[in-house]
Design a protein around this motif. Structure first.
Motif, PDB file in Angstrom:
ATOM      1  N   VAL A   1       0.864  -1.183   0.000  1.00 51.51           N
ATOM      2  CA  VAL A   1       0.000   0.000   0.000  1.00 51.51           C
ATOM      3  C   VAL A   1       0.899   1.231   0.000  1.00 51.51           C
ATOM      4  O   VAL A   1       1.748   1.391   0.885  1.00 51.51           O
ATOM      5  CB  VAL A   1      -0.935   0.017   1.223  1.00 51.51           C
ATOM      6  N   ILE A   2       0.713   2.109  -0.991  1.00 54.37           N
ATOM      7  CA  ILE A   2       1.489   3.343  -1.103  1.00 54.37           C
ATOM      8  C   ILE A   2       0.537   4.500  -0.824  1.00 54.37           C
ATOM      9  O   ILE A   2      -0.434   4.719  -1.557  1.00 54.37           O
ATOM     10  CB  ILE A   2       2.114   3.490  -2.499  1.00 54.37           C
ATOM     11  N   SER A   3       0.810   5.223   0.250  1.00 52.60           N
ATOM     12  CA  SER A   3      -0.126   6.270   0.671  1.00 52.60           C
ATOM     13  C   SER A   3       0.584   7.248   1.608  1.00 52.60           C
ATOM     14  O   SER A   3       1.722   6.991   2.057  1.00 52.60           O
ATOM     15  CB  SER A   3      -1.335   5.634   1.370  1.00 52.60           C
ATOM     16  N   ASP A   4      -0.111   8.345   1.913  1.00 51.32           N
ATOM     17  CA  ASP A   4       0.387   9.226   2.974  1.00 51.32           C
ATOM     18  C   ASP A   4      -0.200   8.819   4.322  1.00 51.32           C
ATOM     19  O   ASP A   4       0.181   9.355   5.349  1.00 51.32           O
ATOM     20  CB  ASP A   4       0.069  10.685   2.658  1.00 51.32           C
ATOM     21  N   PHE A   5      -1.125   7.859   4.309  1.00 53.27           N
ATOM     22  CA  PHE A   5      -1.728   7.271   5.510  1.00 53.27           C
ATOM     23  C   PHE A   5      -2.305   8.329   6.458  1.00 53.27           C
ATOM     24  O   PHE A   5      -2.293   8.155   7.672  1.00 53.27           O
ATOM     25  CB  PHE A   5      -0.722   6.362   6.240  1.00 53.27           C
ATOM     26  N   ILE A   6      -2.798   9.387   5.855  1.00 55.21           N
ATOM     27  CA  ILE A   6      -3.533  10.382   6.650  1.00 55.21           C
ATOM     28  C   ILE A   6      -4.990   9.920   6.662  1.00 55.21           C
ATOM     29  O   ILE A   6      -5.827  10.360   5.860  1.00 55.21           O
ATOM     30  CB  ILE A   6      -3.382  11.798   6.054  1.00 55.21           C
ATOM     31  N   ALA A   7      -5.276   8.961   7.512  1.00 62.72           N
ATOM     32  CA  ALA A   7      -6.587   8.312   7.574  1.00 62.72           C
ATOM     33  C   ALA A   7      -6.737   7.678   8.945  1.00 62.72           C
ATOM     34  O   ALA A   7      -5.745   7.423   9.643  1.00 62.72           O
ATOM     35  CB  ALA A   7      -6.710   7.263   6.471  1.00 62.72           C
ATOM     36  N   PRO A   8      -7.970   7.378   9.369  1.00 65.06           N
ATOM     37  CA  PRO A   8      -8.176   6.766  10.681  1.00 65.06           C
ATOM     38  C   PRO A   8      -7.734   5.311  10.702  1.00 65.06           C
ATOM     39  O   PRO A   8      -7.593   4.667   9.659  1.00 65.06           O
ATOM     40  CB  PRO A   8      -9.690   6.891  10.880  1.00 65.06           C
ATOM     41  N   ALA A   9      -7.492   4.791  11.894  1.00 66.49           N
ATOM     42  CA  ALA A   9      -7.150   3.375  12.052  1.00 66.49           C
ATOM     43  C   ALA A   9      -8.317   2.501  11.596  1.00 66.49           C
ATOM     44  O   ALA A   9      -9.474   2.933  11.603  1.00 66.49           O
ATOM     45  CB  ALA A   9      -6.800   3.082  13.515  1.00 66.49           C
ATOM     46  N   GLN A  10      -8.003   1.294  11.185  1.00 66.67           N
ATOM     47  CA  GLN A  10      -9.029   0.398  10.663  1.00 66.67           C
ATOM     48  C   GLN A  10      -9.780  -0.311  11.791  1.00 66.67           C
ATOM     49  O   GLN A  10      -9.261  -0.477  12.902  1.00 66.67           O
ATOM     50  CB  GLN A  10      -8.396  -0.633   9.735  1.00 66.67           C
ATOM     51  N   ALA A  11     -10.993  -0.744  11.481  1.00 69.76           N
ATOM     52  CA  ALA A  11     -11.826  -1.433  12.466  1.00 69.76           C
ATOM     53  C   ALA A  11     -11.171  -2.738  12.907  1.00 69.76           C
ATOM     54  O   ALA A  11     -10.429  -3.376  12.143  1.00 69.76           O
ATOM     55  CB  ALA A  11     -13.204  -1.711  11.870  1.00 69.76           C
ATOM     56  N   GLU A  12     -11.441  -3.148  14.118  1.00 67.43           N
ATOM     57  CA  GLU A  12     -10.818  -4.345  14.691  1.00 67.43           C
ATOM     58  C   GLU A  12     -11.160  -5.593  13.878  1.00 67.43           C
ATOM     59  O   GLU A  12     -10.322  -6.491  13.706  1.00 67.43           O
ATOM     60  CB  GLU A  12     -11.283  -4.509  16.140  1.00 67.43           C
ATOM     61  N   ALA A  13     -12.396  -5.656  13.362  1.00 68.24           N
ATOM     62  CA  ALA A  13     -12.808  -6.824  12.575  1.00 68.24           C
ATOM     63  C   ALA A  13     -11.957  -6.973  11.319  1.00 68.24           C
ATOM     64  O   ALA A  13     -11.551  -8.082  10.938  1.00 68.24           O
ATOM     65  CB  ALA A  13     -14.281  -6.703  12.200  1.00 68.24           C
ATOM     66  N   LEU A  14     -11.646  -5.846  10.663  1.00 68.61           N
ATOM     67  CA  LEU A  14     -10.814  -5.886   9.463  1.00 68.61           C
ATOM     68  C   LEU A  14      -9.379  -6.273   9.811  1.00 68.61           C
ATOM     69  O   LEU A  14      -8.737  -7.051   9.087  1.00 68.61           O
ATOM     70  CB  LEU A  14     -10.837  -4.527   8.764  1.00 68.61           C
ATOM     71  N   VAL A  15      -8.881  -5.751  10.927  1.00 69.49           N
ATOM     72  CA  VAL A  15      -7.527  -6.091  11.372  1.00 69.49           C
ATOM     73  C   VAL A  15      -7.419  -7.591  11.636  1.00 69.49           C
ATOM     74  O   VAL A  15      -6.417  -8.234  11.304  1.00 69.49           O
ATOM     75  CB  VAL A  15      -7.143  -5.278  12.628  1.00 69.49           C
ATOM     76  N   ASP A  16      -8.476  -8.169  12.221  1.00 66.70           N
ATOM     77  CA  ASP A  16      -8.488  -9.621  12.486  1.00 66.70           C
ATOM     78  C   ASP A  16      -8.426 -10.413  11.184  1.00 66.70           C
ATOM     79  O   ASP A  16      -7.742 -11.441  11.092  1.00 66.70           O
ATOM     80  CB  ASP A  16      -9.739 -10.001  13.271  1.00 66.70           C
ATOM     81  N   LYS A  17      -9.134  -9.945  10.164  1.00 67.40           N
ATOM     82  CA  LYS A  17      -9.098 -10.626   8.858  1.00 67.40           C
ATOM     83  C   LYS A  17      -7.698 -10.543   8.251  1.00 67.40           C
ATOM     84  O   LYS A  17      -7.214 -11.500   7.630  1.00 67.40           O
ATOM     85  CB  LYS A  17     -10.115  -9.986   7.911  1.00 67.40           C
ATOM     86  N   ILE A  18      -7.058  -9.396   8.408  1.00 68.28           N
ATOM     87  CA  ILE A  18      -5.696  -9.231   7.888  1.00 68.28           C
ATOM     88  C   ILE A  18      -4.745 -10.194   8.583  1.00 68.28           C
ATOM     89  O   ILE A  18      -3.917 -10.861   7.942  1.00 68.28           O
ATOM     90  CB  ILE A  18      -5.228  -7.767   8.077  1.00 68.28           C
ATOM     91  N   ASP A  19      -4.859 -10.307   9.902  1.00 62.64           N
ATOM     92  CA  ASP A  19      -3.997 -11.229  10.663  1.00 62.64           C
ATOM     93  C   ASP A  19      -4.209 -12.667  10.207  1.00 62.64           C
ATOM     94  O   ASP A  19      -3.258 -13.460  10.130  1.00 62.64           O
ATOM     95  CB  ASP A  19      -4.290 -11.102  12.161  1.00 62.64           C
ATOM     96  N   ALA A  20      -5.460 -13.006   9.913  1.00 59.84           N
ATOM     97  CA  ALA A  20      -5.777 -14.377   9.490  1.00 59.84           C
ATOM     98  C   ALA A  20      -5.187 -14.673   8.106  1.00 59.84           C
ATOM     99  O   ALA A  20      -4.621 -15.750   7.883  1.00 59.84           O
ATOM    100  CB  ALA A  20      -7.289 -14.580   9.471  1.00 59.84           C
ATOM    101  N   ILE A  21      -5.278 -13.719   7.183  1.00 62.34           N
ATOM    102  CA  ILE A  21      -4.797 -13.955   5.823  1.00 62.34           C
ATOM    103  C   ILE A  21      -3.268 -13.986   5.769  1.00 62.34           C
ATOM    104  O   ILE A  21      -2.671 -14.613   4.884  1.00 62.34           O
ATOM    105  CB  ILE A  21      -5.373 -12.905   4.849  1.00 62.34           C
ATOM    106  N   LYS A  22      -2.616 -13.337   6.716  1.00 62.28           N
ATOM    107  CA  LYS A  22      -1.153 -13.383   6.784  1.00 62.28           C
ATOM    108  C   LYS A  22      -0.647 -14.804   7.039  1.00 62.28           C
ATOM    109  O   LYS A  22       0.464 -15.167   6.634  1.00 62.28           O
ATOM    110  CB  LYS A  22      -0.642 -12.469   7.896  1.00 62.28           C
ATOM    111  N   LYS A  23      -1.461 -15.617   7.702  1.00 65.91           N
ATOM    112  CA  LYS A  23      -1.051 -16.988   8.016  1.00 65.91           C
ATOM    113  C   LYS A  23      -0.987 -17.856   6.771  1.00 65.91           C
ATOM    114  O   LYS A  23      -0.450 -18.964   6.815  1.00 65.91           O
ATOM    115  CB  LYS A  23      -2.019 -17.588   9.039  1.00 65.91           C
ATOM    116  N   CYS A  24      -1.546 -17.385   5.665  1.00 64.54           N
ATOM    117  CA  CYS A  24      -1.468 -18.103   4.383  1.00 64.54           C
ATOM    118  C   CYS A  24      -0.239 -17.657   3.584  1.00 64.54           C
ATOM    119  O   CYS A  24      -0.200 -17.748   2.355  1.00 64.54           O
ATOM    120  CB  CYS A  24      -2.728 -17.859   3.560  1.00 64.54           C
TER     121      CYS A  24
END
Length: 487
Positions: A418-441
């Motif tokens: 992801v290429i950005s200036d990241f001037i944005a709010p933190a992501q919802a916990e549910a989305l973060v959990d999905k990201i953690d799960a997909i990293k295991k693949c």
């Protein structure tokens, strides 16, 4: 049967070598010869292209080898060929009259019938049918050659060579592996504006070589997966084993008793000379007690063996695609946009060299996708580079889309950047959990932060991130941060 004859003719025409002759003619044209000498990559790409063209052309011609009129005449030819000699000679005028006047054989057929001496030759029917077949064969070959359009083939090759030559000048000498993939992408014709934009991107990337170093680091990460899992893999092998056989012919190793008449000793045959001893011979034969030569031969047979080898699962996995998500919001206009495009172009070069796919997702309030490494992908590259950044930021949507992609088999072991200036709010916990799960693949999440005002909580969801501030043109702050570490 007629259909079989037609198919045989189509095969015979294809095997006559006219396609290979066209390839030879193409390869000795001055422009192609010059291209073959200019670069090993172009040389190999050209040869691969011509082999592919030959294969595809043969398949194409076999699908519809014979037009309707020729097909009808082939059916009639086969019918006439089946006539007996007497019927053929008696009805030859009527046979010729039924041949279409537009047939490639018609005028020759009339001439053959008008030749009275030849007409009554015992071999006339055979000669007539053979000349008819040859006329149809030659006509079909000419029609097939027309379909090939050699000029169009040359035009396509020259255009690709021209594009490849320009890319060589822009990117420097392209190695052989990248050349093969770029050749497929080189159907797009580069305009002067395209060439100027590509040169600008390459110059900008070379000037900011820290971005190139990050891209190279990302290219290596798929090889740096830590895995402790080692498994025993069953391997079946077929080996040739020598076996001794007394059934096969070979060297004489002795004498034994059997009923094998082929290996009978001459002495045993003497029983058949005297009628009073013949009964003894047949008794020995029935009891398998005839004295015969014993032979032995060494034969090789295939034998399946099973072994087990320890293999790391990592070694069995291919590198997945690069998914490059680029923030195209208004805050990314200017230098950040140039950095993002240059970095993406650098990653595309690495993807080509490593035989990986490379996708771009431009996100703001909407998403636009480019597949840079597909066939005709050069036009995708040019469209991407000409896209103007302007809009809002919707990071949640692009992360959700990336998770959906990484959940498919095609995207296992892939890298999201992801290429950005990241001037944005933190992501919802549910989305973060999905990201953690997909990293295991074995999917990896990376970020390139182009602003010192990027949200640290947002950056924390990535395995690795780098900061490159456009306001600090000569300084790179590199972070190689584990997802569990504190920022």
């Amino acid at each position: 049967m007629a259909l079989f004859e037609e198919f045989n003719m189509a095969i015979a025409v294809l095997e006559s070598g006219f396609i290979e002759n066209i390839v030879s003619e193409v390869m000795v044209t001055p422009g192609i010869i010059a291209a073959l000498k200019s670069s090993d990559g172009i040389k190999r790409s050209l040869k691969k292209e011509m082999n592919l063209w030959k294969s595809q052309t043969k398949q194409k011609l076999l699908k519809n080898p014979i037009d309707t009129h020729l097909n009808e005449e082939m059916t009639y030819y086969h019918e006439v060929k089946s006539y007996n000699q007497a019927f053929f000679l008696k009805n030859i005028e009527q046979i010729v009259a039924q041949i279409n006047v537009n047939s490639p054989f018609y005028s020759q057929a009339v001439g053959l019938v008008d030749n009275q001496k030849q007409k009554y030759n015992p071999l006339f029917k055979h000669y007539f049918c053979d000349q008819w077949y040859q006329a149809l064969f030659t006509h079909l070959q000419k029609e097939q050659i027309k379909k090939l359009d050699k000029d169009k083939l040359l035009q396509n090759l020259y255009q690709r060579i021209d594009t490849m030559t320009q890319l060589n000048e822009i990117d420097g000498v392209i190695d052989e592996k990248k050349s093969l993939r770029l050749w497929d992408m080189a159907k797009a014709k580069l305009t002067k504006t395209d060439t100027r934009n590509l040169k600008k991107i390459v110059k900008f990337l070379n000037k900011n070589n820290e971005l190139q170093k990050i891209a190279e680091k990302l290219g290596r990460m798929a090889n740096e997966i830590e895995t402790q899992t080692v498994s025993n893999v069953k391997i079946e092998k077929i080996e040739k084993v020598d076996t001794k056989s007394t059934q096969a012919s070979g060297d004489i190793i002795g004498i034994h008793e059997s009923d094998d008449l082929e290996r009978l000793l001459p002495a045993e045959a003497m029983f058949l000379v005297y009628p009073e001893l013949e009964t003894i011979f047949y008794k020995h034969l029935a009891d398998k007690r005839l004295a015969t030569y014993q032979l032995q031969d060494t034969q090789q047979t295939n034998q399946k063996t099973i072994t087990f080898e320890q293999r790391s699962k990592q070694a069995e996995e291919d590198k997945g695609p690069f998914i490059i998500a680029i923030d195209a919001s208004g805050s990314m206009m200017g230098l950040p946009e140039q950095y993002a495009k240059s970095f993406a172009y650098g990653l595309m070069q690495i993807a080509l060299a490593e035989d990986r796919e490379c996708y771009i997702i431009i996100f703001s309030t909407q998403q636009i996708t480019y597949q840079l490494t597909k066939k005709n992908g050069l036009s995708e590259v040019l469209n991407f580079l000409s896209y103007s950044f302007n809009g809002g930021t919707d990071l949640t949507s692009v992360l959700t889309q990336s998770i959906d992609l990484m959940s498919t088999e095609k995207y296992i072991n892939s890298d999201l950047i992801v290429i950005s200036d990241f001037i944005a709010p933190a992501q919802a916990e549910a989305l973060v959990d999905k990201i953690d799960a997909i990293k295991k693949c074995k999917n990896r999440f990376h970020a390139l932060n182009l602003s010192k005002h990027g949200n640290p909580d947002l950056l924390a969801i990535f395995d690795y991130y780098w900061e490159y501030f456009p306001t600090r043109l000569s300084k790179l702050k590199g972070f190689f941060i584990d997802e569990n570490s504190n920022l």
